[in-house]
Design a protein around this motif. Structure first.
Motif, PDB file in Angstrom:
ATOM      1  N   SER A  51       0.835  -1.197   0.000  1.00  0.00           N
ATOM      2  CA  SER A  51       0.000   0.000   0.000  1.00  0.00           C
ATOM      3  C   SER A  51       0.870   1.246   0.000  1.00  0.00           C
ATOM      4  CB  SER A  51      -0.892   0.027   1.247  1.00  0.00           C
ATOM      5  OG  SER A  51      -1.825  -1.024   1.237  1.00  0.00           O
ATOM      6  N   ASP A  52       0.290   2.361  -0.459  1.00  0.00           N
ATOM      7  CA  ASP A  52       0.976   3.628  -0.269  1.00  0.00           C
ATOM      8  C   ASP A  52       0.799   4.065   1.180  1.00  0.00           C
ATOM      9  OD1 ASP A  52      -1.649   4.589  -0.226  1.00  0.00           O
ATOM     10  OD2 ASP A  52      -1.560   5.319  -2.283  1.00  0.00           O
ATOM     11  N   THR A  53       1.479   5.121   1.568  1.00  0.00           N
ATOM     12  CA  THR A  53       1.556   5.468   2.991  1.00  0.00           C
ATOM     13  C   THR A  53       0.190   5.791   3.587  1.00  0.00           C
ATOM     14  OG1 THR A  53       3.824   6.242   2.724  1.00  0.00           O
ATOM     15  CG2 THR A  53       2.620   7.010   4.663  1.00  0.00           C
ATOM     16  N   ALA A  54      -0.598   6.613   2.903  1.00  0.00           N
ATOM     17  CA  ALA A  54      -1.898   7.014   3.452  1.00  0.00           C
ATOM     18  C   ALA A  54      -2.810   5.810   3.649  1.00  0.00           C
ATOM     19  CB  ALA A  54      -2.560   8.038   2.531  1.00  0.00           C
ATOM     20  N   HIS A  55      -2.868   4.945   2.651  1.00  0.00           N
ATOM     21  CA  HIS A  55      -3.699   3.755   2.771  1.00  0.00           C
ATOM     22  C   HIS A  55      -3.146   2.786   3.807  1.00  0.00           C
ATOM     23  CE1 HIS A  55      -6.081   3.879  -1.285  1.00  0.00           C
ATOM     24  NE2 HIS A  55      -6.290   4.942  -0.543  1.00  0.00           N
ATOM     25  N   ALA A  56      -1.824   2.667   3.879  1.00  0.00           N
ATOM     26  CA  ALA A  56      -1.212   1.750   4.845  1.00  0.00           C
ATOM     27  C   ALA A  56      -1.604   2.116   6.268  1.00  0.00           C
ATOM     28  CB  ALA A  56       0.307   1.759   4.693  1.00  0.00           C
ATOM     29  N   VAL A  57      -1.564   3.396   6.571  1.00  0.00           N
ATOM     30  CA  VAL A  57      -1.911   3.858   7.918  1.00  0.00           C
ATOM     31  C   VAL A  57      -3.371   3.555   8.233  1.00  0.00           C
ATOM     32  CG1 VAL A  57      -2.192   5.908   9.358  1.00  0.00           C
ATOM     33  CG2 VAL A  57      -0.118   5.620   7.987  1.00  0.00           C
ATOM     34  N   ARG A  58      -4.249   3.837   7.286  1.00  0.00           N
ATOM     35  CA  ARG A  58      -5.682   3.627   7.533  1.00  0.00           C
ATOM     36  C   ARG A  58      -6.026   2.146   7.633  1.00  0.00           C
ATOM     37  NH1 ARG A  58      -9.020   7.331   3.453  1.00  0.00           N
ATOM     38  NH2 ARG A  58     -10.749   6.343   4.607  1.00  0.00           N
ATOM     39  N   PRO A  85      -1.650  -3.545  17.873  1.00  0.00           N
ATOM     40  CA  PRO A  85      -0.482  -2.681  18.049  1.00  0.00           C
ATOM     41  C   PRO A  85       0.671  -3.058  17.127  1.00  0.00           C
ATOM     42  CG  PRO A  85      -0.538  -4.338  19.780  1.00  0.00           C
ATOM     43  CD  PRO A  85      -1.771  -4.560  18.952  1.00  0.00           C
ATOM     44  N   PHE A  86       1.033  -2.169  16.228  1.00  0.00           N
ATOM     45  CA  PHE A  86       2.182  -2.368  15.353  1.00  0.00           C
ATOM     46  C   PHE A  86       3.280  -1.369  15.717  1.00  0.00           C
ATOM     47  CE2 PHE A  86      -1.287  -4.195  12.943  1.00  0.00           C
ATOM     48  CZ  PHE A  86      -0.714  -5.385  12.512  1.00  0.00           C
ATOM     49  N   GLU A  87       4.498  -1.886  15.835  1.00  0.00           N
ATOM     50  CA  GLU A  87       5.635  -1.026  16.143  1.00  0.00           C
ATOM     51  C   GLU A  87       5.971  -0.123  14.971  1.00  0.00           C
ATOM     52  OE1 GLU A  87       7.424  -0.976  19.112  1.00  0.00           O
ATOM     53  OE2 GLU A  87       5.851  -2.298  19.881  1.00  0.00           O
ATOM     54  N   VAL A  88       5.888  -0.675  13.769  1.00  0.00           N
ATOM     55  CA  VAL A  88       6.269   0.047  12.549  1.00  0.00           C
ATOM     56  C   VAL A  88       5.345  -0.398  11.425  1.00  0.00           C
ATOM     57  CG1 VAL A  88       8.139   0.561  10.914  1.00  0.00           C
ATOM     58  CG2 VAL A  88       8.690   0.031  13.304  1.00  0.00           C
ATOM     59  N   VAL A  89       4.956   0.539  10.575  1.00  0.00           N
ATOM     60  CA  VAL A  89       4.241   0.233   9.335  1.00  0.00           C
ATOM     61  C   VAL A  89       5.084   0.776   8.189  1.00  0.00           C
ATOM     62  CG1 VAL A  89       2.150   0.590   7.974  1.00  0.00           C
ATOM     63  CG2 VAL A  89       1.982   0.317  10.468  1.00  0.00           C
ATOM     64  N   ILE A  90       5.577  -0.129   7.339  1.00  0.00           N
ATOM     65  CA  ILE A  90       6.451   0.246   6.225  1.00  0.00           C
ATOM     66  C   ILE A  90       5.657   0.114   4.929  1.00  0.00           C
ATOM     67  CG2 ILE A  90       8.605  -0.250   5.006  1.00  0.00           C
ATOM     68  CD1 ILE A  90       9.621  -1.606   7.572  1.00  0.00           C
ATOM     69  N   SER A  91       5.518   1.212   4.213  1.00  0.00           N
ATOM     70  CA  SER A  91       4.730   1.220   2.984  1.00  0.00           C
ATOM     71  C   SER A  91       5.628   1.129   1.754  1.00  0.00           C
ATOM     72  CB  SER A  91       3.901   2.503   2.900  1.00  0.00           C
ATOM     73  OG  SER A  91       4.754   3.626   2.671  1.00  0.00           O
ATOM     74  N   ALA A  92       5.029   0.728   0.643  1.00  0.00           N
ATOM     75  CA  ALA A  92       5.763   0.706  -0.620  1.00  0.00           C
ATOM     76  C   ALA A  92       6.224   2.106  -1.007  1.00  0.00           C
ATOM     77  CB  ALA A  92       4.888   0.110  -1.722  1.00  0.00           C
ATOM     78  N   GLU A  93       5.406   3.095  -0.708  1.00  0.00           N
ATOM     79  CA  GLU A  93       5.786   4.477  -1.005  1.00  0.00           C
ATOM     80  C   GLU A  93       7.064   4.848  -0.267  1.00  0.00           C
ATOM     81  OE1 GLU A  93       3.870   8.985  -0.655  1.00  0.00           O
ATOM     82  OE2 GLU A  93       2.688   7.227  -0.086  1.00  0.00           O
ATOM     83  N   GLU A  94       7.167   4.439   0.988  1.00  0.00           N
ATOM     84  CA  GLU A  94       8.370   4.713   1.771  1.00  0.00           C
ATOM     85  C   GLU A  94       9.569   3.959   1.211  1.00  0.00           C
ATOM     86  OE1 GLU A  94      10.069   3.837   6.298  1.00  0.00           O
ATOM     87  OE2 GLU A  94       7.923   3.743   5.908  1.00  0.00           O
ATOM     88  N   MET A  95       9.371   2.692   0.851  1.00  0.00           N
ATOM     89  CA  MET A  95      10.464   1.866   0.345  1.00  0.00           C
ATOM     90  C   MET A  95      10.902   2.269  -1.043  1.00  0.00           C
ATOM     91  SD  MET A  95       9.394  -1.963   1.701  1.00  0.00           S
ATOM     92  CE  MET A  95       7.824  -2.022   0.843  1.00  0.00           C
ATOM     93  N   GLY A  96       9.971   2.809  -1.828  1.00  0.00           N
ATOM     94  CA  GLY A  96      10.273   3.151  -3.212  1.00  0.00           C
ATOM     95  C   GLY A  96      10.239   1.959  -4.144  1.00  0.00           C
ATOM     96  N   VAL A  97       9.737   0.827  -3.649  1.00  0.00           N
ATOM     97  CA  VAL A  97       9.570  -0.385  -4.461  1.00  0.00           C
ATOM     98  C   VAL A  97       8.380  -1.163  -3.914  1.00  0.00           C
ATOM     99  CG1 VAL A  97      12.013  -0.655  -5.073  1.00  0.00           C
ATOM    100  CG2 VAL A  97      11.123  -1.775  -3.020  1.00  0.00           C
ATOM    101  N   TYR A  98       7.919  -2.091  -4.720  1.00  0.00           N
ATOM    102  CA  TYR A  98       6.883  -3.025  -4.286  1.00  0.00           C
ATOM    103  C   TYR A  98       7.481  -4.407  -4.125  1.00  0.00           C
ATOM    104  CZ  TYR A  98       3.389   0.460  -5.698  1.00  0.00           C
ATOM    105  OH  TYR A  98       2.638   1.597  -5.805  1.00  0.00           O
ATOM    106  N   LYS A  99       6.946  -5.174  -3.169  1.00  0.00           N
ATOM    107  CA  LYS A  99       7.201  -6.604  -3.184  1.00  0.00           C
ATOM    108  C   LYS A  99       6.569  -7.164  -4.466  1.00  0.00           C
ATOM    109  CE  LYS A  99       4.961  -6.819   0.587  1.00  0.00           C
ATOM    110  NZ  LYS A  99       4.149  -7.386   1.696  1.00  0.00           N
TER     111      LYS A  99
END
Length: 226
Positions: free
Chosen positions: A121-128, A136-150
């Motif tokens: 997901s992109d960052t906005a969608h990942a958060v929602r 409880p998640f310690e970290v949410v890492i989005s494709a937008e943040e990584m700059g790539v997709y799995k």
């Protein structure tokens, strides 16, 4: 317990693993009568294939992945492509919720080990979407943040760097060998869990624990069923 050493984090794919990724149903709803019954199954099948194809090239925002895959599938089956329909599909994504039992299993597991999401997901969608999981998640890492997709390997390299871990310090959980578990295996993550939701074939040679009930996930970490 399935794993010999307690990991520093359990990392999760989100869409299709935790969140019910209802994109095919959403496309049927948005396109309505414009998607003839005789081509609907083929359209949705090829659209899924085009999504992964779009994810393996240079990074583009996820709304473009949705739009390009729908455009290519439309051309393939002889359907008129409409940009507003692709946007409508994309905008419904944050409304999707978890599969049954996911919230309970995640909260149970979080008692033993920190949880992390690595999502296409992109960052906005990942958060929602993460908020929809109510865990409880310690970290949410989005494709937008990584700059790539799995399944790009860089996604896991980024996660290792972000979390400050080596592959042996993670357990990765996914319902997709294609998007996640093949790449995780290549990148040296030995401890993996396949949540078999029936939409991909079991690839047991990748060396994962296979479960069909998300309630079994905390049990793999030595936690009793509630």
């Amino acid at each position: 317990m399935a794993f010999d050493v307690k990991p520093k984090f359990v990392t999760f794919d989100m869409n299709g693993t935790l969140i019910k990724f209802s994109i095919s149903d959403t496309m049927r709803e948005v396109l309505g009568d414009r998607l003839p019954a005789e081509v609907a199954d083929e359209y949705l099948r090829i659209c899924k294939a085009y999504r992964i194809d779009e994810c393996t090239g240079a990074y583009q925002p996820f709304h473009q992945v949705v739009a390009r895959s729908m455009e290519r599938a439309s051309h393939k089956v002889g359907l008129e492509y409409r940009e507003d329909e692709a946007r409508a599909v994309y905008e419904r994504i944050p409304t999707w919720g978890p599969y049954p039992g996911v919230t309970e299993a995640l909260n149970r597991l979080a008692e033993a080990v920190p949880l992390v999401i690595i999502t296409n997901s992109d960052t906005a969608h990942a958060v929602r979407l993460a908020e929809n999981l109510k865990a409880p998640f310690e970290v949410v890492i989005s494709a937008e943040e990584m700059g790539v997709y799995k399944p790009r390997l860089r996604a896991f390299e980024y996660a290792f760097d972000k979390l400050g871990v080596t592959p042996d310090e993670l357990v990765h959980v996914s319902a997709s060998p294609m998007y996640d578990l093949r790449s995780a295996a290549i990148m040296g993550i030995e401890n993996k869990v396949y949540v078999d939701r029936g939409f991909e074939h079991d690839e047991h040679w990748l060396g994962y624990e296979r479960i069909t009930d998300i309630a079994d996930l905390p049990v793999l970490f030595g936690l009793p069923r509630p």
